[in-house]
Design a protein around this motif. Structure first.
Motif, PDB file in Angstrom:
ATOM      1  N   TYR A  30       0.851  -1.185   0.000  1.00  0.00           N
ATOM      2  CA  TYR A  30       0.000   0.000   0.000  1.00  0.00           C
ATOM      3  C   TYR A  30       0.885   1.232   0.000  1.00  0.00           C
ATOM      4  CZ  TYR A  30      -3.245   3.580   1.623  1.00  0.00           C
ATOM      5  OH  TYR A  30      -3.981   4.725   1.742  1.00  0.00           O
ATOM      6  N   ASP A  31       0.740   2.063  -1.035  1.00  0.00           N
ATOM      7  CA  ASP A  31       1.461   3.331  -1.117  1.00  0.00           C
ATOM      8  C   ASP A  31       0.742   4.360  -0.255  1.00  0.00           C
ATOM      9  OD1 ASP A  31       3.343   2.358  -2.884  1.00  0.00           O
ATOM     10  OD2 ASP A  31       2.188   2.939  -4.644  1.00  0.00           O
ATOM     11  N   ILE A  32       1.489   5.016   0.612  1.00  0.00           N
ATOM     12  CA  ILE A  32       0.898   5.996   1.515  1.00  0.00           C
ATOM     13  C   ILE A  32       0.992   7.384   0.881  1.00  0.00           C
ATOM     14  CG2 ILE A  32       0.956   6.976   3.840  1.00  0.00           C
ATOM     15  CD1 ILE A  32       2.292   4.326   4.727  1.00  0.00           C
ATOM     16  N   GLY A  33       0.041   7.697   0.051  1.00  0.00           N
ATOM     17  CA  GLY A  33      -0.050   9.007  -0.589  1.00  0.00           C
ATOM     18  C   GLY A  33       1.207   9.409  -1.328  1.00  0.00           C
ATOM     19  N   ASP A  34       1.527  10.703  -1.280  1.00  0.00           N
ATOM     20  CA  ASP A  34       2.709  11.237  -1.958  1.00  0.00           C
ATOM     21  C   ASP A  34       3.941  11.241  -1.062  1.00  0.00           C
ATOM     22  OD1 ASP A  34       1.264  11.710  -4.260  1.00  0.00           O
ATOM     23  OD2 ASP A  34       0.646  13.720  -3.604  1.00  0.00           O
ATOM     24  N   SER A  35       3.877  10.548   0.064  1.00  0.00           N
ATOM     25  CA  SER A  35       4.977  10.567   1.035  1.00  0.00           C
ATOM     26  C   SER A  35       6.196   9.780   0.577  1.00  0.00           C
ATOM     27  CB  SER A  35       4.494   9.992   2.370  1.00  0.00           C
ATOM     28  OG  SER A  35       4.209   8.605   2.231  1.00  0.00           O
ATOM     29  N   SER A  38       5.637   3.171   1.691  1.00  0.00           N
ATOM     30  CA  SER A  38       4.678   2.106   1.434  1.00  0.00           C
ATOM     31  C   SER A  38       4.871   1.022   2.489  1.00  0.00           C
ATOM     32  CB  SER A  38       4.840   1.521   0.027  1.00  0.00           C
ATOM     33  OG  SER A  38       6.094   0.900  -0.111  1.00  0.00           O
ATOM     34  N   LYS A  67      10.643   3.277   1.655  1.00  0.00           N
ATOM     35  CA  LYS A  67      10.648   4.714   1.371  1.00  0.00           C
ATOM     36  C   LYS A  67      11.398   4.922   0.067  1.00  0.00           C
ATOM     37  CE  LYS A  67      10.792   9.285   2.055  1.00  0.00           C
ATOM     38  NZ  LYS A  67       9.901  10.049   1.264  1.00  0.00           N
TER      39      LYS A  67
END
Length: 109
Positions: A30-35, A38, A67
């Motif tokens: 799961y990619d956590i937005g534009d941060s 994952s 990251k």
């Protein structure tokens, strides 16, 4: 977004032992937005058939945090094996110890 994957593999000469091996696994991340972060998890099942020498099987699993830094990705993961009746395939054995692993991958064209 969530990415889901799977693998089904067969080897007719596992580790040059003459044993047959089957592996089935699934993974998700799961990619956590534009941060650039994952999180991921995977699990798999291995069955090794050595004919008259017997059969061994075990499960594996992992949990990871990654990251991204441009073309590089740093990953910290916990990896383990479990669920085997064979003592040499248990986490407490000298062969399949659980542990934290840190990797850096670089995308090349």
């Amino acid at each position: 977004p969530v990415t889901v994957g799977g693998i089904l593999a067969y080897a007719d000469d596992y580790g040059n032992t003459g044993a047959e091996q089957i592996y089935a696994g699934v993974s998700a991340s799961y990619d956590i937005g534009d941060s650039g972060f994952s999180v991921g998890a995977s699990t798999g099942y291995t069955a090794i058939d050595a004919g008259s020498d017997g059969r061994a099987d075990y499960y594996d699993g992992s949990i990871t945090v990654s990251k991204s830094f441009g073309k590089a990705t740093a990953t910290l993961g916990y990896y383990d094996t479990f669920g085997s009746d064979a003592s040499e395939l248990r986490s407490a054995s000298d062969i399949y110890k659980p542990g934290l692993v840190f990797t850096i991958g670089i995308e090349v064209p």
